[in-house]
Design an enzyme around this catalytic site. Sequence first.
Site, short mmCIF file in Angstrom:
data_model
loop_
_atom_site.label_atom_id
_atom_site.label_comp_id
_atom_site.label_asym_id
_atom_site.label_seq_id
_atom_site.Cartn_x
_atom_site.Cartn_y
_atom_site.Cartn_z
N MET A 85 0.96 -1.19 -0.19
CA MET A 85 0.17 0.00 -0.01
C MET A 85 0.87 1.27 -0.04
SD MET A 85 -3.45 -1.01 1.92
CE MET A 85 -2.95 -0.73 3.89
N GLY A 86 1.99 1.15 -0.15
CA GLY A 86 2.98 2.33 -0.43
C GLY A 86 3.51 2.87 1.12
N TYR A 87 4.11 3.96 0.96
CA TYR A 87 5.00 4.47 1.91
C TYR A 87 5.57 3.37 2.49
CZ TYR A 87 5.35 8.40 5.50
OH TYR A 87 5.90 9.27 6.11
N LEU A 88 6.71 3.15 1.64
CA LEU A 88 7.78 2.05 1.96
C LEU A 88 8.58 2.35 2.65
CD1 LEU A 88 8.02 1.21 -1.80
CD2 LEU A 88 6.45 0.12 -0.57
N GLY B 183 11.12 -2.90 5.60
CA GLY B 183 10.31 -4.20 5.47
C GLY B 183 9.99 -4.58 4.16
N HIS B 184 9.26 -3.67 3.49
CA HIS B 184 8.94 -3.83 2.02
C HIS B 184 10.01 -4.25 1.18
CE1 HIS B 184 5.66 -1.06 3.36
NE2 HIS B 184 4.77 -1.88 2.90
N GLN C 209 -10.54 -2.69 1.75
CA GLN C 209 -10.10 -3.89 3.24
C GLN C 209 -10.12 -2.93 4.29
OE1 GLN C 209 -6.22 -4.23 1.15
NE2 GLN C 209 -5.32 -3.72 3.19
N LYS D 282 4.93 -10.31 8.84
CA LYS D 282 4.45 -9.23 9.95
C LYS D 282 2.79 -9.39 9.84
CE LYS D 282 3.49 -5.01 11.51
NZ LYS D 282 2.67 -4.60 10.55
N ASP D 283 2.33 -9.76 8.68
CA ASP D 283 0.98 -9.83 8.58
C ASP D 283 0.67 -11.54 8.46
OD1 ASP D 283 -0.36 -6.93 8.33
OD2 ASP D 283 1.49 -7.11 7.03
P1 AMP Z 1 1.45 -3.06 3.49
O1 AMP Z 1 1.73 -1.81 2.42
O2 AMP Z 1 1.55 -2.43 5.02
O3 AMP Z 1 0.10 -3.41 2.86
O4 AMP Z 1 2.38 -4.21 3.24
C1 AMP Z 1 2.73 -4.72 1.93
C2 AMP Z 1 3.45 -6.06 2.45
O5 AMP Z 1 4.67 -5.62 3.29
C3 AMP Z 1 2.78 -7.21 3.18
O6 AMP Z 1 3.14 -8.45 2.69
C4 AMP Z 1 3.27 -6.87 4.53
O7 AMP Z 1 3.13 -8.20 5.36
C5 AMP Z 1 4.58 -6.54 4.33
N1 AMP Z 1 5.37 -6.06 5.51
C6 AMP Z 1 4.72 -4.83 6.12
N2 AMP Z 1 5.63 -4.52 7.04
C7 AMP Z 1 6.62 -5.49 7.19
C8 AMP Z 1 7.71 -5.52 7.80
N3 AMP Z 1 7.97 -4.91 8.99
N4 AMP Z 1 8.59 -6.81 7.59
C9 AMP Z 1 8.31 -7.60 6.57
N5 AMP Z 1 7.31 -7.55 5.50
C10 AMP Z 1 6.38 -6.27 6.09
#
Ligand code: AMP
Length: 306
Positions: free
Chosen positions: A49-52, A55-56, A83, A175-176
């Site tokens: 969902m961006g704001y990388l 972790g991303h 969502q 994380k998720d």
């Molecule tokens: P999001 O942008 O939060 O929807 O996350 C996109 C992807 O990045 C999802 O698969 C998350 O599980 C993963 N993600 C988010 N935060 C982390 C993190 N701290 N470490 C590893 N993967 C992450």
Amino acid sequence: MPALGSVLAGSLHSVNHPAMRIYRTPQAMQRAARQWQREDSRIGFVPTMGYLHAGHLSLVEAARKRVGPKGRVVVSIYVNPTQFAPHEDLSTYPRDLPRDLQLCRDAQVDAVFFPTDAVMYPGRESGDYSTYVAEELVSQGLEGVSRPTHFRGVTTIVAKLFNCVLPDVAVFGAKDWQQAAVIRRMSINLNFPVKVIVAPTHRESDGLAMSSRNVYLSPTERPEATVLWRSILWCRRRVKEAGEVPATILSGEVRRLVETESRGRLDYAAFFDGVSLRPVERVTSGTHMALAVFLGKVRLIDNGRL
Ligand code: AMP
């Protein structure tokens, strides 16, 4: 000094790959993906969902490892409205596209898929969008209790993104944990020819799991947010020392820890089998734990194996 291997990999990449492409419609994305398939390039996909954050980027690295230098790595950046429940943070979700694109370029991403709501959910505003994907087992507990419409939105958008990006491999973050399990289940049940990979949770040096939502934390909340990680470490130690602890006792202890050591409020602490996600009554070494905490306006989640 970077290792010679990574210098060579980098130059090989820039020789074979043109500048990073940005696709804004399913049709344009599919056209590119079909071309890569014709070239025999494997496609690795990281939905976000961006704001990388780092972790991303660790997922991007995992995708590159899977598809190799000749493969194509695609990152999608899309804040998926279906969502979010009406009371959740859709309108304030943090966004910074220029920074995200630069981070993707630096990480040697081949393409970013950055669609609009209008192309992903045509007619939704006027009530004319009517197809959703729902996983009905793994999505029910944990986050599914607190956010009952969340996973239907996640499975719908990920199915749609898979249909646009046509990946061989898709990488999700541990994380998720439940999200990854739901997506894996959906991919198997709906015969998506995609290998679902789960990459480890990336943490700040004090243990806080990286999250785009961490920017919402105030300077006083930020140090308290480590209470999730501290709860996991607490449970790990308890199980190591006691061998076995009833889940109800342990979740009570987590609640006390969260509520005495921070101004947070525990939403849930759950103990379950890491693969099936079925709850366990007796927590032992190897049991998986997940928790959600409200801290100020932010809802934080974390999980780990005990
Ligand atoms: P999001 O942008 O939060 O929807 O996350 C996109 C992807 O990045 C999802 O698969 C998350 O599980 C993963 N993600 C988010 N935060 C982390 C993190 N701290 N470490 C590893 N993967 C992450």
